[in-house]
Motif scaffolding. Sequence first.
Motif, PDB file in Angstrom:
ATOM      1  N   PRO A  70      38.260  48.806  28.244  1.00 45.09           N
ATOM      2  CA  PRO A  70      39.654  49.089  28.595  1.00 45.09           C
ATOM      3  C   PRO A  70      39.832  49.958  29.826  1.00 45.09           C
ATOM      4  CG  PRO A  70      38.970  50.492  26.789  1.00 45.09           C
ATOM      5  CD  PRO A  70      37.819  49.567  27.063  1.00 45.09           C
ATOM      6  N   ARG A  71      38.807  50.725  30.190  1.00 43.18           N
ATOM      7  CA  ARG A  71      38.946  51.651  31.325  1.00 43.18           C
ATOM      8  C   ARG A  71      37.587  51.891  31.952  1.00 43.18           C
ATOM      9  NH1 ARG A  71      39.664  54.073  26.558  1.00 43.18           N
ATOM     10  NH2 ARG A  71      41.881  53.631  26.682  1.00 43.18           N
ATOM     11  N   GLY A 117      17.733  44.509  26.716  1.00 44.38           N
ATOM     12  CA  GLY A 117      18.111  45.858  27.108  1.00 44.38           C
ATOM     13  C   GLY A 117      19.193  45.949  28.163  1.00 44.38           C
ATOM     14  N   THR A 118      19.894  44.846  28.426  1.00 41.84           N
ATOM     15  CA  THR A 118      20.963  44.874  29.423  1.00 41.84           C
ATOM     16  C   THR A 118      22.311  44.598  28.756  1.00 41.84           C
ATOM     17  OG1 THR A 118      20.817  42.501  29.954  1.00 41.84           O
ATOM     18  CG2 THR A 118      19.365  44.003  31.175  1.00 41.84           C
ATOM     19  N   VAL A 119      23.368  44.844  29.497  1.00 42.44           N
ATOM     20  CA  VAL A 119      24.717  44.524  29.030  1.00 42.44           C
ATOM     21  C   VAL A 119      25.549  44.109  30.240  1.00 42.44           C
ATOM     22  CG1 VAL A 119      25.549  46.913  29.242  1.00 42.44           C
ATOM     23  CG2 VAL A 119      26.710  45.328  27.678  1.00 42.44           C
ATOM     24  N   ALA A 120      26.385  43.099  30.062  1.00 38.55           N
ATOM     25  CA  ALA A 120      27.283  42.635  31.124  1.00 38.55           C
ATOM     26  C   ALA A 120      28.683  43.187  30.836  1.00 38.55           C
ATOM     27  CB  ALA A 120      27.308  41.111  31.174  1.00 38.55           C
ATOM     28  N   LEU A 121      29.208  44.003  31.748  1.00 41.42           N
ATOM     29  CA  LEU A 121      30.478  44.693  31.522  1.00 41.42           C
ATOM     30  C   LEU A 121      31.546  44.218  32.504  1.00 41.42           C
ATOM     31  CD1 LEU A 121      29.280  48.392  31.050  1.00 41.42           C
ATOM     32  CD2 LEU A 121      29.813  46.718  29.266  1.00 41.42           C
ATOM     33  N   ARG A 122      32.794  44.168  32.019  1.00 38.80           N
ATOM     34  CA  ARG A 122      33.935  43.826  32.868  1.00 38.80           C
ATOM     35  C   ARG A 122      35.185  44.502  32.333  1.00 38.80           C
ATOM     36  NH1 ARG A 122      37.963  39.953  34.485  1.00 38.80           N
ATOM     37  NH2 ARG A 122      37.980  38.642  32.627  1.00 38.80           N
ATOM     38  N   MET A 123      36.097  44.820  33.238  1.00 37.42           N
ATOM     39  CA  MET A 123      37.401  45.373  32.875  1.00 37.42           C
ATOM     40  C   MET A 123      38.461  44.380  33.363  1.00 37.42           C
ATOM     41  SD  MET A 123      39.007  49.013  34.108  1.00 37.42           S
ATOM     42  CE  MET A 123      40.723  49.431  33.794  1.00 37.42           C
ATOM     43  N   PRO A 124      39.129  43.657  32.447  1.00 36.22           N
ATOM     44  CA  PRO A 124      40.051  42.595  32.855  1.00 36.22           C
ATOM     45  C   PRO A 124      41.379  43.129  33.378  1.00 36.22           C
ATOM     46  CG  PRO A 124      40.086  42.822  30.481  1.00 36.22           C
ATOM     47  CD  PRO A 124      39.023  43.764  30.981  1.00 36.22           C
ATOM     48  N   GLU A 127      47.604  42.599  31.178  1.00 34.99           N
ATOM     49  CA  GLU A 127      48.290  43.595  30.338  1.00 34.99           C
ATOM     50  C   GLU A 127      47.974  43.413  28.860  1.00 34.99           C
ATOM     51  OE1 GLU A 127      52.446  43.839  30.954  1.00 34.99           O
ATOM     52  OE2 GLU A 127      52.305  44.485  33.057  1.00 34.99           O
ATOM     53  N   ILE A 128      48.022  42.187  28.373  1.00 34.40           N
ATOM     54  CA  ILE A 128      47.765  41.955  26.951  1.00 34.40           C
ATOM     55  C   ILE A 128      46.324  42.313  26.619  1.00 34.40           C
ATOM     56  CG2 ILE A 128      47.681  40.219  25.121  1.00 34.40           C
ATOM     57  CD1 ILE A 128      49.951  38.747  26.600  1.00 34.40           C
ATOM     58  N   ALA A 129      45.394  41.895  27.473  1.00 38.96           N
ATOM     59  CA  ALA A 129      43.985  42.235  27.247  1.00 38.96           C
ATOM     60  C   ALA A 129      43.797  43.749  27.238  1.00 38.96           C
ATOM     61  CB  ALA A 129      43.121  41.592  28.329  1.00 38.96           C
ATOM     62  N   GLN A 130      44.436  44.436  28.173  1.00 35.93           N
ATOM     63  CA  GLN A 130      44.288  45.890  28.247  1.00 35.93           C
ATOM     64  C   GLN A 130      44.878  46.573  27.009  1.00 35.93           C
ATOM     65  OE1 GLN A 130      42.922  48.191  30.419  1.00 35.93           O
ATOM     66  NE2 GLN A 130      41.858  46.464  31.343  1.00 35.93           N
ATOM     67  N   GLU A 131      46.007  46.081  26.545  1.00 35.22           N
ATOM     68  CA  GLU A 131      46.617  46.667  25.342  1.00 35.22           C
ATOM     69  C   GLU A 131      45.704  46.487  24.134  1.00 35.22           C
ATOM     70  OE1 GLU A 131      50.723  45.728  24.500  1.00 35.22           O
ATOM     71  OE2 GLU A 131      51.157  45.489  26.634  1.00 35.22           O
ATOM     72  N   PRO A 138      35.689  48.597  23.143  1.00 35.40           N
ATOM     73  CA  PRO A 138      34.957  47.490  23.767  1.00 35.40           C
ATOM     74  C   PRO A 138      34.815  46.276  22.846  1.00 35.40           C
ATOM     75  CG  PRO A 138      33.851  49.573  24.194  1.00 35.40           C
ATOM     76  CD  PRO A 138      34.938  49.869  23.202  1.00 35.40           C
ATOM     77  N   LEU A 139      34.990  45.099  23.439  1.00 36.90           N
ATOM     78  CA  LEU A 139      34.898  43.855  22.688  1.00 36.90           C
ATOM     79  C   LEU A 139      33.884  42.921  23.329  1.00 36.90           C
ATOM     80  CD1 LEU A 139      38.682  43.054  22.043  1.00 36.90           C
ATOM     81  CD2 LEU A 139      37.017  43.957  20.383  1.00 36.90           C
TER      82      LEU A 139
END
Length: 278
Positions: A70-71, A117-124, A127-131, A138-139
């Motif tokens: 989310p942030r 041992g890795t992770v793929a991260l993103r912040m979309p 607005e709906i996704a952020q809420e 984290p999802l």
Amino acid sequence: MTTTYDCTSDDERAKGLEHAQRAISEKKCVVFPTDTVYGIAADAFSPQAVTMLLVSKGRSRTMPPPVLIPRINALDGLATDVSPDARKLAEAFWPGGLTLILHAQPSLDWDLGETKGTVALRMPDDEIAQELLTLTGPLAVSSANRTGHAPGQTAAAAREQLADSVEVYLEGGFRPQEGQDAVPSTIVDATGPHLRVVRNGAVSLDQLREHVPGVLGLGEIPMAEEEPVDAGPADASPAVAAPVAEEQAAASVQPPAGSSAVEPPAPATPAPARDTES
């Protein structure tokens, strides 16, 4: 019971987000819009929930899903050894269509599949996704479709493929806009000595290089530093990094091996295959 909520209505949106939050806490899957396509999501910290997500898509553990946050300050809680250049890209393109592959925090109790041992991260940037992410944390998220089929650009289209395997569908209209082709996020591997694009997508290589000029494009091989002029014969050839294997699939990653002008490079450790549809 599977339920669809029309999130263009404020009342329905509030009800849908509440139901989605509850479903996530109960280790069930939900579908919601992002800035690229619709995603199917599950609790990233529940192996049971992640397994349900993979089963819903018809996918094995060899294709671990990315994690949406989310942030930006969640970055350091989920990843370690984040380089200054990787941080520059996150600050420039989050929220947005950039996914960063990083070393996962070893203390975290999660199981996303065969991640090595890795992770793929993103912040979309939606607005709906952020809420929803603000409510749930984290999802683990993949595109809302059965593997091998087109990603859903509406919740209704996603439901045609995923049916009752999903508890809640949050309908927010077309993602991206109606008539536009769905474009996945750009994936950059930040686990090696060089940042390297492993899937082209929403953020172009030129845009990445405006912030980090040394980002390697898809299939590019880094050159090692030349030997000092007094370290060998005048006709000695400059050292180069060991060849990087071409991708076996759009999201298969083999980070470039480190190298030096004196010692031969160590063999690269192949990184896991990655979700090719998000």
